[in-house]
Design a protein around this motif. Structure first.
Motif, PDB file in Angstrom:
ATOM      1  N   PRO A 199       8.653  -1.767 -14.468  1.00 46.93           N
ATOM      2  CA  PRO A 199       7.608  -2.739 -13.367  1.00 46.93           C
ATOM      3  C   PRO A 199       6.696  -2.123 -12.668  1.00 46.93           C
ATOM      4  O   PRO A 199       7.537  -1.295 -11.923  1.00 46.93           O
ATOM      5  CB  PRO A 199       8.704  -3.753 -13.181  1.00 46.93           C
ATOM      6  CG  PRO A 199       9.951  -3.575 -14.034  1.00 46.93           C
ATOM      7  CD  PRO A 199      10.057  -1.998 -14.183  1.00 46.93           C
ATOM      8  N   ALA A 200       5.908  -2.394 -12.550  1.00 45.94           N
ATOM      9  CA  ALA A 200       4.801  -1.670 -11.540  1.00 45.94           C
ATOM     10  C   ALA A 200       4.757  -2.285 -10.093  1.00 45.94           C
ATOM     11  O   ALA A 200       4.823  -3.866  -9.974  1.00 45.94           O
ATOM     12  CB  ALA A 200       3.317  -2.008 -12.022  1.00 45.94           C
ATOM     13  N   VAL A 201       4.912  -1.925  -9.129  1.00 46.30           N
ATOM     14  CA  VAL A 201       5.078  -2.078  -7.494  1.00 46.30           C
ATOM     15  C   VAL A 201       3.981  -1.570  -7.064  1.00 46.30           C
ATOM     16  O   VAL A 201       3.911  -0.339  -6.639  1.00 46.30           O
ATOM     17  CB  VAL A 201       6.075  -2.037  -7.028  1.00 46.30           C
ATOM     18  CG1 VAL A 201       5.863  -2.721  -5.319  1.00 46.30           C
ATOM     19  CG2 VAL A 201       7.222  -2.685  -7.579  1.00 46.30           C
ATOM     20  N   CYS A 242       1.718  -6.173  -2.258  1.00 46.92           N
ATOM     21  CA  CYS A 242       1.863  -5.707  -3.636  1.00 46.92           C
ATOM     22  C   CYS A 242       0.475  -6.765  -4.423  1.00 46.92           C
ATOM     23  O   CYS A 242       0.563  -7.806  -4.179  1.00 46.92           O
ATOM     24  CB  CYS A 242       3.355  -6.482  -4.188  1.00 46.92           C
ATOM     25  SG  CYS A 242       3.486  -6.339  -5.931  1.00 46.92           S
ATOM     26  N   VAL A 243       0.038  -5.746  -5.186  1.00 43.13           N
ATOM     27  CA  VAL A 243      -1.329  -6.354  -5.885  1.00 43.13           C
ATOM     28  C   VAL A 243      -1.192  -5.585  -7.161  1.00 43.13           C
ATOM     29  O   VAL A 243      -0.492  -4.934  -7.668  1.00 43.13           O
ATOM     30  CB  VAL A 243      -2.432  -6.060  -4.953  1.00 43.13           C
ATOM     31  CG1 VAL A 243      -2.433  -6.126  -3.516  1.00 43.13           C
ATOM     32  CG2 VAL A 243      -2.797  -4.422  -5.300  1.00 43.13           C
ATOM     33  N   GLN A 244      -2.159  -6.434  -7.800  1.00 44.71           N
ATOM     34  CA  GLN A 244      -2.700  -5.891  -9.374  1.00 44.71           C
ATOM     35  C   GLN A 244      -4.134  -5.898  -9.250  1.00 44.71           C
ATOM     36  O   GLN A 244      -4.823  -6.908  -8.806  1.00 44.71           O
ATOM     37  CB  GLN A 244      -2.184  -7.017 -10.348  1.00 44.71           C
ATOM     38  CG  GLN A 244      -0.440  -6.781 -10.633  1.00 44.71           C
ATOM     39  CD  GLN A 244      -0.113  -5.393 -11.218  1.00 44.71           C
ATOM     40  OE1 GLN A 244      -0.656  -5.062 -12.416  1.00 44.71           O
ATOM     41  NE2 GLN A 244       0.374  -4.528 -10.553  1.00 44.71           N
ATOM     42  N   TYR A 273       0.360 -10.546  -4.630  1.00 44.74           N
ATOM     43  CA  TYR A 273       1.738 -10.952  -4.590  1.00 44.74           C
ATOM     44  C   TYR A 273       2.713 -10.865  -3.630  1.00 44.74           C
ATOM     45  O   TYR A 273       4.190 -11.206  -3.964  1.00 44.74           O
ATOM     46  CB  TYR A 273       2.258 -10.502  -6.081  1.00 44.74           C
ATOM     47  CG  TYR A 273       1.189 -10.903  -7.409  1.00 44.74           C
ATOM     48  CD1 TYR A 273       1.508 -11.928  -8.010  1.00 44.74           C
ATOM     49  CD2 TYR A 273       0.270 -10.082  -7.706  1.00 44.74           C
ATOM     50  CE1 TYR A 273       0.658 -12.300  -8.961  1.00 44.74           C
ATOM     51  CE2 TYR A 273      -0.598 -10.379  -8.714  1.00 44.74           C
ATOM     52  CZ  TYR A 273      -0.292 -11.536  -9.530  1.00 44.74           C
ATOM     53  OH  TYR A 273      -1.086 -11.902 -10.564  1.00 44.74           O
ATOM     54  N   GLY A 274       2.253 -10.847  -2.544  1.00 46.86           N
ATOM     55  CA  GLY A 274       3.380 -10.718  -1.519  1.00 46.86           C
ATOM     56  C   GLY A 274       3.847  -9.463  -0.926  1.00 46.86           C
ATOM     57  O   GLY A 274       3.331  -8.287  -1.423  1.00 46.86           O
ATOM     58  N   PRO A 275       5.097  -9.274  -0.333  1.00 44.55           N
ATOM     59  CA  PRO A 275       5.649  -8.111   0.257  1.00 44.55           C
ATOM     60  C   PRO A 275       6.068  -7.194  -1.040  1.00 44.55           C
ATOM     61  O   PRO A 275       6.908  -7.941  -2.182  1.00 44.55           O
ATOM     62  CB  PRO A 275       6.845  -8.551   0.953  1.00 44.55           C
ATOM     63  CG  PRO A 275       6.319 -10.041   1.343  1.00 44.55           C
ATOM     64  CD  PRO A 275       5.756 -10.496   0.081  1.00 44.55           C
ATOM     65  N   PRO A 276       5.753  -6.063  -1.103  1.00 43.76           N
ATOM     66  CA  PRO A 276       6.184  -5.223  -2.274  1.00 43.76           C
ATOM     67  C   PRO A 276       7.877  -5.300  -2.409  1.00 43.76           C
ATOM     68  O   PRO A 276       8.233  -5.136  -3.669  1.00 43.76           O
ATOM     69  CB  PRO A 276       5.771  -3.603  -1.773  1.00 43.76           C
ATOM     70  CG  PRO A 276       4.666  -4.065  -0.944  1.00 43.76           C
ATOM     71  CD  PRO A 276       4.934  -5.295  -0.258  1.00 43.76           C
ATOM     72  N   LEU A 277       8.428  -5.118  -1.504  1.00 41.79           N
ATOM     73  CA  LEU A 277      10.090  -5.226  -1.571  1.00 41.79           C
ATOM     74  C   LEU A 277      10.318  -6.457  -2.265  1.00 41.79           C
ATOM     75  O   LEU A 277      11.442  -6.446  -3.208  1.00 41.79           O
ATOM     76  CB  LEU A 277      10.583  -5.315  -0.222  1.00 41.79           C
ATOM     77  CG  LEU A 277      12.296  -5.066  -0.386  1.00 41.79           C
ATOM     78  CD1 LEU A 277      12.953  -3.817  -1.097  1.00 41.79           C
ATOM     79  CD2 LEU A 277      13.012  -5.051   0.886  1.00 41.79           C
ATOM     80  N   ILE A 305       5.890   2.768  -8.743  1.00 45.76           N
ATOM     81  CA  ILE A 305       5.220   2.572  -7.430  1.00 45.76           C
ATOM     82  C   ILE A 305       4.043   3.232  -7.185  1.00 45.76           C
ATOM     83  O   ILE A 305       3.919   4.691  -7.368  1.00 45.76           O
ATOM     84  CB  ILE A 305       6.018   2.667  -6.234  1.00 45.76           C
ATOM     85  CG1 ILE A 305       7.483   1.782  -6.407  1.00 45.76           C
ATOM     86  CG2 ILE A 305       5.436   2.663  -4.928  1.00 45.76           C
ATOM     87  CD1 ILE A 305       8.457   2.194  -5.456  1.00 45.76           C
ATOM     88  N   ILE A 306       2.882   2.606  -6.894  1.00 51.73           N
ATOM     89  CA  ILE A 306       1.624   3.236  -6.549  1.00 51.73           C
ATOM     90  C   ILE A 306       0.954   2.760  -5.259  1.00 51.73           C
ATOM     91  O   ILE A 306       0.897   1.796  -5.221  1.00 51.73           O
ATOM     92  CB  ILE A 306       0.492   2.880  -7.951  1.00 51.73           C
ATOM     93  CG1 ILE A 306       0.935   3.385  -9.141  1.00 51.73           C
ATOM     94  CG2 ILE A 306      -0.866   3.579  -7.330  1.00 51.73           C
ATOM     95  CD1 ILE A 306       1.246   4.607  -9.241  1.00 51.73           C
TER      96      ILE A 306
END
Length: 236
Positions: free
Chosen positions: A5-7, A14-16, A28-32, A48-49
């Protein structure tokens, strides 16, 4: 085949993105929070990128990435803005399992050899980002030659694995493009993890048949087109 899964992190969130374009960012909110969600749903690895790094701010999001390392217990591969041996070594030393070297590897392929000698080839992944069959560098803004040739070169230099991202279909949720994946996998003997366009169970099965070592799930996962538990169950 491993599912990653990408973070992706931009501006601390956290985005796409669609095809790597900053202006398309969907947050999409906080990466964690995203990372823990995917782990709760069965993920054993994360992709993770650091998008700010890819866009030129290598120091951005460092504290967030450290938090992801300390608050999770899964395999983490990290890319984005790793432009030097010092950058790569710094992340490896604080607990990243595998670093993805993209632009830096095309500008100085020997950086892969030096890092592999120092840290082990299994911790060094070369990024092969493709646009129209050519490797895309500098945040996917420039191209620099045939992806299959670069893939073989990175293997020869000591990369333990490759990340193949097809920019042409990345973020569109319209499926993978098989031919470039087949070309890259066929050009090397090391594991190839595939990113870009994976948006159905059929895509995941196709990657398995092509011999991919892993698949990165991004936009389709976040939008709900794909269910992580369903993907994992289908692969059993």
């Amino acid at each position: 085949m491993e599912i990653f899964p990408a973070v992706d992190i931009l501006g601390g969130r956290c985005v796409q993105l669609v095809q790597g374009k900053r202006e398309t960012a969907q947050a999409y909110g906080p990466p964690l929070s995203s990372a823990l969600r995917w782990i709760d749903e069965g993920a054993t690895a994360l992709h993770i990128i650091n998008l700010d790094g890819a866009f030129g701010n290598a120091g951005a999001n460092a504290e967030i990435i450290r938090e992801l390392i300390s608050e999770t217990d899964v395999f983490i591969q990290l890319g984005g803005g790793i432009r030097s041996e010092k950058d790569a070594a710094g992340w490896l030393d604080i607990g990243i399992d595998r670093v993805i070297i993209g632009t830096a590897a095309t500008e100085d392929p020997d950086v892969i050899s030096r890092l592999a000698d120092e840290h082990g080839s299994d911790r060094i992944m070369a990024g092969v980002d493709a646009r129209n069959g050519e490797i895309a560098i500098h945040g996917w803004e420039k191209t620099a030659g045939d992806v299959a040739i670069w893939a073989a070169r990175f293997e020869q230099k000591g990369a333990g694995s490759l990340l193949f991202t097809n920019v042409d279909v990345e973020g569109l949720c319209k499926g993978i493009a098989v031919d470039p994946i087949r070309r890259v996998i066929g050009s090397v003997k090391i594991p190839v993890v595939v990113s870009g366009g994976v948006s159905s169970l059929s895509d995941v099965r196709s990657l398995q048949k092509l011999g991919a070592a892993g698949a990165v799930l991004g936009s389709a996962l976040y939008s709900g087109i794909l269910s992580l538990p369903a993907v994992i169950e289908d692969m059993v």
